[in-house]
Structure formats: C-alpha cells, structure tokens
Design a protein around this motif. Structure first.
Motif, PDB file in Angstrom:
ATOM      1  N   LEU A 103      23.228 -65.626 -42.690  1.00  9.23           N
ATOM      2  CA  LEU A 103      23.084 -66.573 -41.577  1.00  9.23           C
ATOM      3  C   LEU A 103      22.799 -65.877 -40.259  1.00  9.23           C
ATOM      4  O   LEU A 103      21.949 -66.329 -39.473  1.00  9.23           O
ATOM      5  N   ASP A 104      23.499 -64.768 -40.001  1.00  6.68           N
ATOM      6  CA  ASP A 104      23.304 -64.056 -38.737  1.00  6.68           C
ATOM      7  C   ASP A 104      21.951 -63.346 -38.666  1.00  6.68           C
ATOM      8  O   ASP A 104      21.534 -62.912 -37.586  1.00  6.68           O
ATOM      9  N   LYS A 105      21.286 -63.201 -39.818  1.00 11.56           N
ATOM     10  CA  LYS A 105      20.033 -62.438 -39.863  1.00 11.56           C
ATOM     11  C   LYS A 105      18.794 -63.314 -39.986  1.00 11.56           C
ATOM     12  O   LYS A 105      17.683 -62.804 -40.086  1.00 11.56           O
ATOM     13  N   ILE A 106      18.986 -64.630 -39.987  1.00 13.18           N
ATOM     14  CA  ILE A 106      17.819 -65.520 -40.022  1.00 13.18           C
ATOM     15  C   ILE A 106      17.042 -65.340 -38.724  1.00 13.18           C
ATOM     16  O   ILE A 106      17.616 -65.394 -37.633  1.00 13.18           O
ATOM     17  N   PRO A 107      15.721 -65.085 -38.809  1.00 13.78           N
ATOM     18  CA  PRO A 107      14.948 -64.798 -37.591  1.00 13.78           C
ATOM     19  C   PRO A 107      15.003 -65.943 -36.582  1.00 13.78           C
ATOM     20  O   PRO A 107      15.087 -67.122 -36.966  1.00 13.78           O
ATOM     21  N   GLU A 108      14.965 -65.570 -35.330  1.00 11.43           N
ATOM     22  CA  GLU A 108      14.911 -66.545 -34.233  1.00 11.43           C
ATOM     23  C   GLU A 108      13.714 -67.467 -34.446  1.00 11.43           C
ATOM     24  O   GLU A 108      12.626 -67.029 -34.784  1.00 11.43           O
ATOM     25  N   GLY A 109      13.942 -68.759 -34.296  1.00 14.75           N
ATOM     26  CA  GLY A 109      12.838 -69.710 -34.432  1.00 14.75           C
ATOM     27  C   GLY A 109      12.602 -70.194 -35.849  1.00 14.75           C
ATOM     28  O   GLY A 109      11.779 -71.084 -36.089  1.00 14.75           O
ATOM     29  N   ALA A 110      13.331 -69.625 -36.831  1.00 16.49           N
ATOM     30  CA  ALA A 110      13.128 -70.031 -38.229  1.00 16.49           C
ATOM     31  C   ALA A 110      13.976 -71.241 -38.610  1.00 16.49           C
ATOM     32  O   ALA A 110      13.878 -71.741 -39.723  1.00 16.49           O
ATOM     33  N   GLY A 111      14.807 -71.700 -37.677  1.00 15.29           N
ATOM     34  CA  GLY A 111      15.698 -72.814 -37.982  1.00 15.29           C
ATOM     35  C   GLY A 111      17.005 -72.321 -38.575  1.00 15.29           C
ATOM     36  O   GLY A 111      17.103 -71.183 -39.030  1.00 15.29           O
ATOM     37  N   LYS A 112      17.991 -73.175 -38.540  1.00 15.51           N
ATOM     38  CA  LYS A 112      19.313 -72.811 -39.076  1.00 15.51           C
ATOM     39  C   LYS A 112      19.741 -73.852 -40.103  1.00 15.51           C
ATOM     40  O   LYS A 112      19.570 -75.053 -39.893  1.00 15.51           O
ATOM     41  N   PRO A 113      20.343 -73.409 -41.197  1.00 13.44           N
ATOM     42  CA  PRO A 113      20.868 -74.376 -42.167  1.00 13.44           C
ATOM     43  C   PRO A 113      22.126 -75.055 -41.645  1.00 13.44           C
ATOM     44  O   PRO A 113      22.791 -74.535 -40.747  1.00 13.44           O
ATOM     45  N   HIS A 114      22.432 -76.202 -42.217  1.00 17.39           N
ATOM     46  CA  HIS A 114      23.707 -76.857 -41.935  1.00 17.39           C
ATOM     47  C   HIS A 114      24.698 -76.312 -42.958  1.00 17.39           C
ATOM     48  O   HIS A 114      24.497 -76.466 -44.160  1.00 17.39           O
ATOM     49  N   VAL A 115      25.757 -75.682 -42.487  1.00 23.74           N
ATOM     50  CA  VAL A 115      26.711 -75.012 -43.377  1.00 23.74           C
ATOM     51  C   VAL A 115      28.030 -75.779 -43.367  1.00 23.74           C
ATOM     52  O   VAL A 115      28.494 -76.230 -42.319  1.00 23.74           O
ATOM     53  N   TYR A 116      28.626 -75.909 -44.552  1.00 21.51           N
ATOM     54  CA  TYR A 116      29.881 -76.644 -44.708  1.00 21.51           C
ATOM     55  C   TYR A 116      30.979 -75.703 -45.184  1.00 21.51           C
ATOM     56  O   TYR A 116      31.236 -75.579 -46.385  1.00 21.51           O
ATOM     57  N   PRO A 117      31.666 -75.017 -44.252  1.00 20.53           N
ATOM     58  CA  PRO A 117      32.802 -74.167 -44.646  1.00 20.53           C
ATOM     59  C   PRO A 117      34.055 -75.019 -44.868  1.00 20.53           C
ATOM     60  O   PRO A 117      34.064 -76.220 -44.585  1.00 20.53           O
TER      61      PRO A 117
END
Length: 262
Positions: free
Chosen positions: A97-111
C-alpha cells in the motif's frame, strides 16, 4: 467431478511474479465487468512481498492494476494493533500500500477494528459485520463471494488461520471465526471460514522455496494431505484454485505441473 486445481511452476519466485500479475489482472477485468469493483482477500506471511513484485512493476503492453477499484480484506488477521510487527495489515501496508505510485489510486482497505482486541469473538463478529455490509447489503446471501483470494500455505498445510485438525474446519455457517489459541504465535486471531474461502470465484496460493516440498507432496500426492486445510480448499475449489510455485517447492511432487507460464 470437476477438474483438479491448476499447478503453475516457475524457475524462481521472481519468475513467478509476471504470471501471477497476469492472473490477477484477468481476475480484476472479470470482476470489474461484473460489478465495477474488485474484492480481494489477502493473507500475510511471505505473500505480500511476492505480490509487491507482481503488482507494483508496470510494464508496457499490459493492463494496469486499477487500485482505486480494489477492495482489500484480510483472509486472516492477528488480534494485535495495526502497527504491530505481527499484523498482516502492517505487512501489506509496508510491502504494497505504501509503495503504490502517486496518482495510481488507492484501494479501499478493510482492517480489523482494534477496539475489540481484548475480545476475539467480538473482533470476529465485527469483521463479519463488515463483510455483511459489503456483500449482503442488497439481498441476503449465504456466503460472501470474493472475486479473488490470495493465500499462503504453511509448512503444516494450514492456510489463513485454519490449522490441521482444528474443529473450525467443520464450521459451516459463520463467515469469520475466532482463534483464541493458535498453534502458531500470536495465539489470538480471526480467520475466514473454510466455506467462505472455497466460495471465491478465483483462489490462488503462492508457495515458494524448498522448505515447502514435503508439505506440497503431501497435499497433492496423498490422501492424508487432502484432509489438510490447503487440501480441503483444493478439493472444494477444484479448477477455481491455482497454485503459483517455484521448482524447489514441488521437488518430488507427482501431481502434474505446468511449467513456465499460465
């Protein structure tokens, strides 16, 4: 009788990554065409590092990982704070998650909800409620159907936090189970139940290294191994199950493997 699981074998873990990526992209495309989101359940262990190799390196001519359309859940989790060294979420956060490139969007995570760390049954119940809110919001469903589950295989044949011989393997109704006394530390955990795991549209295991060859031989070549948690997933999921392994992990395994590509 359905078809048996798929066993894909590669020279090394790094050579496995591009084919794992292709498999995940195909699952993503299928899910997005069905309902516009990609619902994935992840395990911890060595899996997130291999997933990072597969997913974070964009190459020309391939489809893209559409991170903003991903919904990430945990196939199992330890009853520890999210920044604890034993947390699967922390591992996924750091490796992917911390390494997803800027601008690529972020997943919705359910911890997990850390308010309930002191009550593992309540922790499991609350995570099940989260699944109900996502998978059963429009109509009642018997089981949630993940688009993809990405799992590991322990040296004893466990997967998620479903361990050999556990009475939890016989659970047929609950979606999320508590483990107060895991044979592996930390003792307190939650896990998806076996019916939920085997209900997935696609189920993928990643197992690498010579340390896995004995258990792989058991799972694929013996009747006893078919009763281990990984073997039970194979038996129920059949051709919906795909294994991504390197050659050392299947040394001596008789079950036919497809070598070098999907």
């Amino acid at each position: 009788m359905g078809k048996p699981p798929n066993l894909f074998a590669f020279q090394s873990a790094s050579e496995l990554a591009p084919s794992l990526r292709q498999y995940i992209l195909e699952a993503q495309a299928s899910a997005l065409s069905r309902h516009g989101t990609f619902r994935v359940a992840l395990s911890g262990g060595s899996l997130p590092k291999t997933l990072a190799q597969a997913l974070l390196k964009e190459t020309n001519g391939e489809g893209k990982v559409q991170w903003a359309k991903w919904e990430i859940f945990y196939a199992d989790e330890r009853a520890v704070p999210l920044d604890h060294a034993d947390s699967n979420h922390k591992l996924v956060q750091e490796e992917i998650l911390d390494k997803i490139p800027e601008g690529a969007g972020k997943p919705h995570v359910y911890p997990i909800d850390v308010k309930y760390l002191d009550d593992v049954q309540e922790l499991a119940d609350q995570y099940e409620k989260t699944l109900v809110s996502i998978f059963a919001q429009r109509d009642s469903v018997k089981l949630p159907m993940f688009d993809l589950l990405l799992l590991g295989c322990g040296p004893d044949g466990h997967t998620c936090s479903l361990f050999p011989g556990s009475p939890l393997l016989r659970e047929s109704d609950a979606w999320v189970l508590q483990i107060p006394d895991s044979p592996k530390p930390p003792p307190k955990r939650i896990t998806l139940s076996l019916p939920v795991v085997t209900h997935g549209i696609k189920i993928a295991f990643v197992a690498t290294g010579g340390g896995k060859k004995d258990i792989m031989k058991q799972i694929f070549d013996t009747d006893e191994g078919r009763q281990l948690p990984c073997g039970l997933v194979n038996a129920t999921g059949q051709e919906r199950v795909s294994w991504f392994v390197d050659y050392p992990a299947i040394e001596g395994v008789s079950f036919p493997a497809r070598r070098g590509s999907l």
